[in-house]
Write a protein that holds these residues in place. Sequence first.
Motif, short mmCIF file in Angstrom:
data_model
loop_
_atom_site.label_atom_id
_atom_site.label_comp_id
_atom_site.label_asym_id
_atom_site.label_seq_id
_atom_site.Cartn_x
_atom_site.Cartn_y
_atom_site.Cartn_z
N GLU A 4 8.89 5.16 2.21
CA GLU A 4 9.31 6.71 1.87
C GLU A 4 9.85 7.62 2.46
OE1 GLU A 4 5.28 9.15 0.88
OE2 GLU A 4 4.13 7.04 0.68
N THR A 5 10.33 8.31 3.56
CA THR A 5 11.05 9.07 3.98
C THR A 5 12.37 8.05 3.92
OG1 THR A 5 9.75 9.36 5.89
CG2 THR A 5 11.81 9.41 6.81
N THR A 7 8.68 14.36 0.25
CA THR A 7 7.28 13.39 1.22
C THR A 7 6.08 14.41 1.03
OG1 THR A 7 7.85 14.33 3.38
CG2 THR A 7 8.98 12.54 2.28
N THR A 67 7.72 11.36 -3.21
CA THR A 67 7.75 9.58 -3.07
C THR A 67 6.42 8.94 -2.82
OG1 THR A 67 7.29 10.78 -0.38
CG2 THR A 67 9.85 10.30 -0.69
#
Length: 393
Positions: free
Chosen positions: A349-350, A293, A392
């Motif tokens: 994204e996470t 990230t 990401t």
Amino acid sequence: MAADDEAAEQIAMRGLLGEVNADLGAPLTRAWEAAFWAVPRHRFLPDRVWLGDDLVPCDRSAGRGRWLSAVYADDSVVTQLNDGHDVGEGEPWASSSASAPSIVFRMLDMLDVGNGHRVLEVGTGTGWNAGLLTHRLGAANVTTVEVDPVLAAQAALNLRNLGLEPEVIGGDGAAGCVASAPYDRVVATCSVREVPRAWVEQVRPGGVILTPWESPWACYGLVRLVVGAEGLASGWFHPHSAFMLMRNQRTDLRIFRDVVRDDHEPDESATGIPPWAVAGDDWGAQFAIGLQTRDVWRAWHDSPEVAGVASRLWLATTDTTSWAAVDWDGRDDGRFTVWQYGPRRLWDETEAAYVWWRNAGSPGPERFGLTVAVDGMHKPWFDRPDQMVPATS
């Protein structure tokens, strides 16, 4: 010195040496054990230190036995609050510390110094680590840089009191010290989010840079880089350690002060991945998510004043343009409400970063590496340098 005090110090040092050896899984080398005894840790720590997350003060004058026990525990102790400014009515926070002795000696072992090696240390702190290096290599071969002028002056005094006089420089450690370059080794006692290009440029080809690592997501791990003749540096991450961030890389961000606004209208969705899976006690997961990230940070909000919410995980970018929140109602462990705002979908994204890590076998930091290119670009990789860690965004 009273005989009783000297005996207590020797007993405390002997006990710590046993703990360090146990933590490392092998006895210290003769050279580092000699430095351990010749450069006593208690000669470098201030009369007041602070212990634990609650920063409980421990004063030498109020109880030497308790202070000595803290000094010779295999644990870090805070040696400065709020960059040395008066805390007053504000909130105290740790700004400098003496690292746990086991990680100090683990890093010295990983540094793999040899006779005649020239070493640059970034982050003098109390001066203990510089003292150990000086005992091993000689004063002419050790340069140490400290950004805080008060700490630098006190460290120089601590060292002189033991007859040790490496070059102690007050200044920004990110710039290294070109006057004493080139170096065979650079070691940092503060964590970095980016390895300064100056460190690479000031190390001889084949030399080593060893520094604690931090991402905005998690402060965890070490990276040991070998500098190549072509001007890049590459090497492996390692577990262990959580160090304070280099001062010029700090970000002072708060969710409600800097990120979330009343007029923000987030999108609502749901997830089956618990927020504590990505931001809980699994440091392997946190390390891998932080590498992917890159510029995303997190904050927990337990018992927020929101109906039906027991805890909330906040996510935000360091530029404050995007944020997300994941809510747990305290009952259902299989469904969590997600709110996302801004140009980036931070929970998506996470979640993708977490799934990638799980599919890769839930690896620890030791399977990851980093290459710092000639242009300063940082390229994390997995298992081998040509296998990049996916970003990401």
